[in-house]
Design a protein around this motif. Sequence first.
Motif, PDB file in Angstrom:
ATOM      1  N   THR A   1       0.833  -1.196   0.000  1.00  0.00           N
ATOM      2  CA  THR A   1       0.000   0.000   0.000  1.00  0.00           C
ATOM      3  C   THR A   1       0.872   1.252   0.000  1.00  0.00           C
ATOM      4  O   THR A   1       0.601   2.207  -0.724  1.00  0.00           O
ATOM      5  N   GLU A   2       1.923   1.240   0.808  1.00  0.00           N
ATOM      6  CA  GLU A   2       2.847   2.378   0.862  1.00  0.00           C
ATOM      7  C   GLU A   2       3.542   2.563  -0.486  1.00  0.00           C
ATOM      8  O   GLU A   2       3.699   3.699  -0.958  1.00  0.00           O
TER       9      GLU A   2
ATOM     10  N   SER B   1       2.353   1.671  -3.400  1.00  0.00           N
ATOM     11  CA  SER B   1       1.344   2.190  -4.328  1.00  0.00           C
ATOM     12  C   SER B   1       1.122   3.685  -4.088  1.00  0.00           C
ATOM     13  O   SER B   1       0.985   4.467  -5.034  1.00  0.00           O
ATOM     14  N   ARG B   2       1.070   4.089  -2.833  1.00  0.00           N
ATOM     15  CA  ARG B   2       0.882   5.500  -2.489  1.00  0.00           C
ATOM     16  C   ARG B   2       2.069   6.320  -3.003  1.00  0.00           C
ATOM     17  O   ARG B   2       1.888   7.400  -3.565  1.00  0.00           O
ATOM     18  N   GLN B   3       3.274   5.786  -2.836  1.00  0.00           N
ATOM     19  CA  GLN B   3       4.470   6.492  -3.299  1.00  0.00           C
ATOM     20  C   GLN B   3       4.457   6.635  -4.820  1.00  0.00           C
ATOM     21  O   GLN B   3       4.786   7.689  -5.350  1.00  0.00           O
TER      22      GLN B   3
ATOM     23  N   LEU C   1       1.833   6.734  -6.717  1.00  0.00           N
ATOM     24  CA  LEU C   1       0.802   7.705  -7.042  1.00  0.00           C
ATOM     25  C   LEU C   1       1.308   9.134  -6.814  1.00  0.00           C
ATOM     26  O   LEU C   1       1.108  10.018  -7.650  1.00  0.00           O
ATOM     27  N   GLU C   2       1.979   9.358  -5.681  1.00  0.00           N
ATOM     28  CA  GLU C   2       2.548  10.679  -5.400  1.00  0.00           C
ATOM     29  C   GLU C   2       3.590  11.064  -6.450  1.00  0.00           C
ATOM     30  O   GLU C   2       3.630  12.208  -6.906  1.00  0.00           O
TER      31      GLU C   2
END
Length: 130
Positions: A96-97, A99-101, A103-104
Amino acid sequence: RLRVLQNIAMDQDQKLIIFLDSLGPDADVDFAKQILQAHDWDLQAALETVTGGVGGSSAPEAGDVRAPLRTGYVDRLIDTSHEEEAMAAMAASQATEASRQELEDALRASEEEFLRQADIEEQAALAAAM
């Protein structure tokens, strides 16, 4: 004579009921009846055949050795089930982290591209005005 036959039948029914009670709730009636008939309705002999007993006391004697019971229990010094759950949760968190990175990073790259394009358009507008 009919009364004697009724007593025998009643006696056999009682033995069958006792035998079924001894075998437990999942006992098959036909199986129980066959065992009793094979032992001429001798309840003790039928029970010994089914339970593997040889008569007398049901408590093991000092020299008797029995096989271990199969319970499905597994003894572990370290319980790994919680460890495995924690590892799975950590892996999911890391995914999840990540994926978040990603996306950012994509948003940042998109914003930089937008600003670069805006600068190009502004420079083109200034060049056209001169």
